[in-house]
Design a protein around this motif. Sequence first.
Motif, PDB file in Angstrom:
ATOM      1  N   ILE A 153       0.836  -1.204   0.000  1.00  0.00           N
ATOM      2  CA  ILE A 153       0.000   0.000   0.000  1.00  0.00           C
ATOM      3  C   ILE A 153       0.873   1.258   0.000  1.00  0.00           C
ATOM      4  N   ASP A 154       1.967   1.225   0.765  1.00  0.00           N
ATOM      5  CA  ASP A 154       2.888   2.367   0.792  1.00  0.00           C
ATOM      6  C   ASP A 154       3.546   2.564  -0.564  1.00  0.00           C
ATOM      7  N   GLN A 155       3.954   1.472  -1.210  1.00  0.00           N
ATOM      8  CA  GLN A 155       4.610   1.562  -2.515  1.00  0.00           C
ATOM      9  C   GLN A 155       3.677   2.134  -3.579  1.00  0.00           C
ATOM     10  N   MET A 156       2.410   1.778  -3.506  1.00  0.00           N
ATOM     11  CA  MET A 156       1.452   2.160  -4.543  1.00  0.00           C
ATOM     12  C   MET A 156       0.646   3.414  -4.209  1.00  0.00           C
ATOM     13  N   SER A 157       0.840   3.967  -3.032  1.00  0.00           N
ATOM     14  CA  SER A 157      -0.042   5.049  -2.568  1.00  0.00           C
ATOM     15  C   SER A 157       0.026   6.289  -3.457  1.00  0.00           C
ATOM     16  N   SER A 158       1.195   6.604  -4.008  1.00  0.00           N
ATOM     17  CA  SER A 158       1.312   7.807  -4.846  1.00  0.00           C
ATOM     18  C   SER A 158       0.457   7.707  -6.099  1.00  0.00           C
ATOM     19  N   LEU A 159       0.318   6.497  -6.641  1.00  0.00           N
ATOM     20  CA  LEU A 159      -0.454   6.308  -7.870  1.00  0.00           C
ATOM     21  C   LEU A 159      -1.901   5.935  -7.586  1.00  0.00           C
ATOM     22  N   LEU A 160      -2.110   4.975  -6.682  1.00  0.00           N
ATOM     23  CA  LEU A 160      -3.447   4.412  -6.479  1.00  0.00           C
ATOM     24  C   LEU A 160      -4.162   4.940  -5.248  1.00  0.00           C
ATOM     25  N   GLY A 161      -3.445   5.633  -4.363  1.00  0.00           N
ATOM     26  CA  GLY A 161      -4.081   6.187  -3.171  1.00  0.00           C
ATOM     27  C   GLY A 161      -4.728   5.100  -2.336  1.00  0.00           C
ATOM     28  N   THR A 162      -5.993   5.319  -1.990  1.00  0.00           N
ATOM     29  CA  THR A 162      -6.729   4.346  -1.177  1.00  0.00           C
ATOM     30  C   THR A 162      -7.772   3.616  -2.014  1.00  0.00           C
ATOM     31  N   GLY A 163      -7.538   3.539  -3.343  1.00  0.00           N
ATOM     32  CA  GLY A 163      -8.498   2.887  -4.228  1.00  0.00           C
ATOM     33  C   GLY A 163      -8.619   1.404  -3.982  1.00  0.00           C
ATOM     34  N   VAL A 164      -9.536   0.774  -4.704  1.00  0.00           N
ATOM     35  CA  VAL A 164      -9.896  -0.618  -4.441  1.00  0.00           C
ATOM     36  C   VAL A 164      -8.717  -1.572  -4.600  1.00  0.00           C
ATOM     37  N   PHE A 165      -7.758  -1.269  -5.473  1.00  0.00           N
ATOM     38  CA  PHE A 165      -6.615  -2.160  -5.669  1.00  0.00           C
ATOM     39  C   PHE A 165      -5.504  -1.897  -4.659  1.00  0.00           C
ATOM     40  N   ASN A 166      -5.695  -0.920  -3.800  1.00  0.00           N
ATOM     41  CA  ASN A 166      -4.643  -0.560  -2.852  1.00  0.00           C
ATOM     42  C   ASN A 166      -5.225  -0.339  -1.464  1.00  0.00           C
ATOM     43  N   ALA A 167      -6.209  -1.148  -1.110  1.00  0.00           N
ATOM     44  CA  ALA A 167      -6.878  -0.972   0.176  1.00  0.00           C
ATOM     45  C   ALA A 167      -7.121  -2.330   0.818  1.00  0.00           C
ATOM     46  N   ASP A 168      -7.187  -2.326   2.124  1.00  0.00           N
ATOM     47  CA  ASP A 168      -7.517  -3.513   2.910  1.00  0.00           C
ATOM     48  C   ASP A 168      -8.664  -3.192   3.859  1.00  0.00           C
ATOM     49  N   GLY A 169      -9.175  -4.223   4.496  1.00  0.00           N
ATOM     50  CA  GLY A 169     -10.138  -4.031   5.585  1.00  0.00           C
ATOM     51  C   GLY A 169     -11.407  -3.318   5.160  1.00  0.00           C
ATOM     52  N   GLU A 170     -11.844  -2.403   6.007  1.00  0.00           N
ATOM     53  CA  GLU A 170     -13.113  -1.716   5.796  1.00  0.00           C
ATOM     54  C   GLU A 170     -13.091  -0.823   4.552  1.00  0.00           C
TER      55      GLU A 170
END
Length: 583
Positions: A153-170
Amino acid sequence: MELPPGPRYILRLIPTFAVPSLAVYFALTLLQLLGLCNLSLWFIVPAVLLAKPILLLWNIHYGKWVVRRAAASFGAVVPPVVQEWSVFTIKEIAATTKTGHPCNKMLEFEEKYGHVFQLELFNNVALATTEPEHIKAILATQFESFDKGPMFIDQMSSLLGTGVFNADGEMWKFHRAMTRPFFTRERISDFEIYHRNCDITLRVAKQRLNEGLSVDFQDLVSRFTLDAATEFLFGNNVGSLLAGIPYPPSHESRTSRSFYDHPSTAFVKAFVQGQVQSAMRLNYGAEWPLSEFWADEVKPARNVMDQFIEPLMEKALARRQQEIDGAIESKAEEETLLGHLVNHTQDTVILKDELANLLVAGRDTTGSLLTFSMYMLTQHPDIEKRLRAEIFDTVGPAGSPTYEHMRQMKYVRAFLNEVLRLYPPVPADFRCSNKATTLPAARPGQKPIYVPVNTPTLYVTMNMQRRTDLWGPDALEFDPDRFLDERLQKYLIPNPFILSPFNAGPRICLGQQFAYHEATFFLVRLLQNFTGFALDDSVNIAPPADWASGIGRKATEKIFPLSHLTLYVNGGLWVQMKELPGA
């Protein structure tokens, strides 16, 4: 002002280095004050400075002992560890992103250590597997034990933020709940999008071919999928096809200024750059900030993407407010995914992140599938004829396919599945264990594999889908009939997780039917209009000579496939085609 990645990473490390050193310093000082020892400065300074490295070495060896004991308590085993220094491993894997056959380094390790092994990458220990039973556990039966994980999630956060492919849990559940209803419908409007953009694409291709020049098919279908995706998502087509397509390098001077100045060109360039740089982060693990020490190299690309997304998002939010106020009539069914999303959240950050995620999937995965479909058509004229015969028998020599047509064209579907098997758009993917667990034994009589908590777990789809013990002795051959004859019952049906191009389980790709329909629609229209598909070897970049001798790979590609977040052809896929009479 936000700190650059490097200094921010260093600041996070300071406590982990400072605490052991301070503890040693105060302990030695106390011993001296109590008169228990008399230490010189020459001893104290090295002891303080080496406190953290010594503790790190202790933790590594002690940690291995703890893992072995924990594995025994689970009745499991620890997979073999790659005996190669972390620096060399990371360097070689990173080089693969630019020059190596996708997943080939993993294949070398696999042939040496087996289908599941561990990689020691500086402070991280990662697990890699190509066992279908493991992938089934990660994606489905033990889904709750594996997340994307904080490192990914940290690696992808700049591009994907908190989107569905970069999120866990709730947050992940929220995104899925928002988008699932929109993808469960079969809408005529989807086919209208395919039809409109496909016709433009084929017309652009014909114009270039009539000039006597080859077409970069990868660029062509990437523009088709981008325009279709932006129209589907936003109701606003980015119009990248209207910018035109690039000329071969030898005729680059003929590319018009309007091509470079078109708004879609900056968007596409940023879109690709963001993915390439994000993929490089994956190679460096948790230490990726050190490779972008003074500047986040993905964020500028995402900013360009947001410049396109934000006005459309604000327009959709304004329309929703007008519907609430009664200023305009509310529509019974949302026409775009954005229109659907704004009815579920008005958080602009969540909306932008979700749309950026879906753009990556909407453009690149289907574009990759169509690109490698074309490559297979250039290599198998007999398959081209058989596909066209089924298309003409079902749809006819002209006209567009319907849902019912697509259900009837079994060989077309088998063809796409075989492309996905040998050239999966996502050659490998990650999960991270959120608790200590095991992966099931792959064979009777074997023990399960122990997975400690917080272990990055890589499943290498591309290598799994080329294993001869899973697919038969002809696994490296392209043969769509394997999805129609007795091999389907022998290999695929007993274990469907040996083919997982769209993932599976709770994280199964919501847009997989949209992707299948889009790819099928384009393939039908392509074969109704063109024949005689051939590579232009004067333009295509040949693969490195050492690929053919790569351990176990038996690489026979005439093109140069690479992977960032998705699989693509380095330098483009330049092809010649002939128009069918009467097309």
